[in-house]
Design an enzyme around this catalytic site. Structure first.
Site, mmCIF file in Angstrom:
data_model
loop_
_atom_site.group_PDB
_atom_site.id
_atom_site.type_symbol
_atom_site.label_atom_id
_atom_site.label_comp_id
_atom_site.label_asym_id
_atom_site.label_seq_id
_atom_site.Cartn_x
_atom_site.Cartn_y
_atom_site.Cartn_z
ATOM 1 N N GLU A 242 -10.742 -16.035 -90.851
ATOM 2 C CA GLU A 242 -9.302 -15.733 -90.022
ATOM 3 C C GLU A 242 -8.594 -17.526 -91.169
ATOM 4 O O GLU A 242 -9.955 -18.436 -91.290
ATOM 5 C CB GLU A 242 -10.232 -16.175 -88.576
ATOM 6 C CG GLU A 242 -8.885 -16.724 -87.795
ATOM 7 C CD GLU A 242 -8.021 -16.392 -87.395
ATOM 8 O OE1 GLU A 242 -6.676 -17.027 -87.936
ATOM 9 O OE2 GLU A 242 -8.077 -14.650 -87.206
ATOM 10 N N GLY B 234 -9.249 -15.864 -82.120
ATOM 11 C CA GLY B 234 -8.497 -14.615 -80.670
ATOM 12 C C GLY B 234 -6.948 -13.436 -81.265
ATOM 13 O O GLY B 234 -7.121 -13.113 -80.172
ATOM 14 N N GLY B 235 -6.618 -14.695 -82.352
ATOM 15 C CA GLY B 235 -5.726 -13.853 -82.899
ATOM 16 C C GLY B 235 -3.933 -14.175 -81.755
ATOM 17 O O GLY B 235 -4.209 -15.010 -81.555
ATOM 18 N N THR B 236 -2.954 -13.023 -81.704
ATOM 19 C CA THR B 236 -1.884 -13.313 -81.625
ATOM 20 C C THR B 236 -2.061 -13.482 -79.756
ATOM 21 O O THR B 236 -1.834 -14.502 -79.460
ATOM 22 C CB THR B 236 -0.470 -12.562 -81.640
ATOM 23 O OG1 THR B 236 -0.429 -12.799 -83.294
ATOM 24 C CG2 THR B 236 0.232 -12.348 -80.898
ATOM 25 N N CYS B 237 -3.245 -12.470 -79.436
ATOM 26 C CA CYS B 237 -2.966 -12.263 -77.858
ATOM 27 C C CYS B 237 -3.240 -13.962 -77.424
ATOM 28 O O CYS B 237 -2.898 -13.668 -76.398
ATOM 29 C CB CYS B 237 -4.149 -11.478 -78.013
ATOM 30 S SG CYS B 237 -3.755 -10.953 -75.893
ATOM 31 N N HIS C 276 -2.532 1.334 -46.653
ATOM 32 C CA HIS C 276 -1.608 0.529 -45.499
ATOM 33 C C HIS C 276 -1.995 -1.323 -46.238
ATOM 34 O O HIS C 276 -2.608 -1.386 -45.116
ATOM 35 C CB HIS C 276 -0.971 0.919 -44.808
ATOM 36 C CG HIS C 276 0.150 0.920 -43.994
ATOM 37 N ND1 HIS C 276 0.878 0.807 -45.277
ATOM 38 C CD2 HIS C 276 0.254 0.535 -43.561
ATOM 39 C CE1 HIS C 276 2.151 0.131 -43.673
ATOM 40 N NE2 HIS C 276 1.383 -0.469 -43.495
#
Length: 462
Positions: free
Chosen positions: A33, A38-41, A446
């Site tokens: 990495e 975690g990357g972009t997210c 409902h």
């Protein structure tokens, strides 16, 4: 050179879980990495932006509370606290992800830039400046995408423009935010900063916002955003930007056939994203890429070179976290569990997290028309949804495209509070082959938003 069974390049929403599962299956695995786990997210996308969207919604509700019988004598937005709140959540997610990787047996984590030196060999330039060589029979590319910076706007490189990453670090509210690009990223940030208190102008080169969506979706979202005081220009092309000595920026914009000058304090570039393949050295592997730099893969996500796979945004196609994660599950199950799974015909749901949000699944009315299908359209304004009336937000509508013969749902779009959740109910119906006439008389609790799916399909004649 050190040999591994598997190398995963990039720790996004496919790379991290794939690396862990491969290691747990007994494969000696290396995860490389260059920035953050975690990357972009986790770091620049979903986690930080949706946290800030939530802060912006609180500001919006504070401004509307008097209508609900709750009086607030003024409020203010503290951008430093907004940023801190966001950073705390991002760090918790990032650190938790990194700890899980580091505690996984058979999995090594290395921070650095990976470049192919041969088909199954990579060189990793470490943060110390030194490089190390690694090899593996299986290599998985999950390097994601980055902001596209247009090269045809004169002076853009001379100003301190913002991207969807750098705008997250602002601690001072922009006086006037000019956004180049009127699609999902631009609209989310536009509404967010308008609610924080900025003047916001959005420039979109197409004839309308959200050009991939049906025209009624585009028109409704445009009306919602303009209703919050956002200036929107379509058929707009930015040709030049220049920063004045006092710090103000002047943008020269052609709207239709007329040239205008727009003064602002900040410019956000949000015209799209491109795959991060330019530094990978894929030319040394023979891995095929398309004209946009996406890694070309087959239905099982394998590239043109056996044993090299691409997952997530780097391969093109729908650039969503959930698609990236699903890529991981397909690759892992095929390789380790010996299944025969494919990405072909998988559902592609998505949401745009404006407020109200847009949830989409399946084909649109426009696509049904182009395909010459025998279809019907059901549509219900949110002003006729009891839950929307009771909660005080009746903006938007529910819309479904159905097959006139089989009565199956072909696609749906929902603009409204909890639009993504309502869409997911319809997605489950599509997955299970549940026809609209059954939903029409289904018993829902409902009062919920999904209950009004009864009414959505009441208007369709069998």
């Amino acid at each position: 050179m050190k040999q591994y069974d598997c190398i995963v390049i990039g720790s996004g929403q496919a790379g991290t879980p794939l690396a862990k599962k491969l290691a747990e299956a007994g494969k000696k695995t290396l995860l490389v990495e260059k920035r953050f786990i975690g990357g972009t997210c986790v770091n620049d996308g979903c986690t930080p932006t949706k946290t800030m969207v939530a802060s912006a919604r609180v500001a919006y509700l504070a401004g509307k509370c008097n209508d609900m019988g709750v009086t607030i004598k003024g409020y203010k937005v503290d951008m430093r606290q907004v940023k801190k709140h966001k950073d705390d959540i991002v760090l918790k997610s990032r650190n938790g992800g990194q700890a899980a990787v580091e505690n996984t047996k058979n999995l090594d984590l290395l921070f650095g830039d990976a470049t192919f030196t041969d088909t199954k060999t990579i060189s990793v330039k470490l943060r110390t400046g030194k490089s190390k060589i690694f090899a593996a029979n299986l290599i998985f590319i999950n390097t994601g995408a980055k902001t596209i910076i247009p090269g045809d706007i004169e002076g853009l490189g001379d100003i301190n423009y913002l991207t969807s990453t750098t705008i997250l670090d602002l601690e001072k509210l922009p006086e006037h935010l000019l956004i180049i690009g009127g699609n999902y990223i631009g609209l989310e940030f536009g509404q967010m900063f308008r609610r924080f208190g900025s003047k916001v102008t959005i420039l979109e080169k197409s004839p309308r916002l959200l050009s991939r969506e049906d025209e009624d979706i585009s028109a409704e979202m445009t009306e919602i955003l303009q209703g919050e005081g956002i200036n929107i220009y379509t058929n707009a092309k930015t040709t030049k930007v220049k920063q004045k000595s006092g710090g103000k920026i002047v943008a020269i914009v052609t709207v239709g056939d007329k040239e205008q000058k727009i003064k602002c304090t900040h410019v956000l570039v949000a015209i799209g994203r491109a795959p991060q393949t330019d530094t990978l050295g894929l030319d040394k592997t023979g891995v095929k890429m398309d004209s946009k730099g996406n890694v070309v893969v087959n239905d099982k996500l394998e590239s043109s070179k056996k044993g090299i796979y691409a997952l997530g945004d780097v391969k093109g196609g729908p650039a969503f976290t959930h698609i990236s994660y699903n890529d991981y599950t397909i690759v892992y199950r095929n390789l380790i569990e010996k299944q025969n799974l494919s990405v072909k015909n998988r559902p592609v749901p998505y949401c745009m997290f404006t407020d109200p949000e847009l949830g989409r699944i399946g084909i649109s009315e426009t696509e049904a028309k182009k395909q010459g299908l025998n279809y019907k359209v059901a549509k219900l304004p949110m002003k006729h949804v009891a839950r929307a009336i009771e909660t005080g937000d009746t903006r938007g509508f529910m819309k479904a495209v159905v097959d006139a013969g089989s009565k199956k749902i072909l696609g749906a779009a929902v603009i409204g509070t909890e639009g993504g959740e309502i869409m997911s109910v319809l997605q489950m119906a599509m997955e299970g082959g549940i026809t609209y006439d059954r939903i029409r008389y289904c018993v829902f609790a409902h009062p919920t938003y999904s209950e009004s799916l009864n009414n959505l399909f009441m208007a369709l004649e069998d």
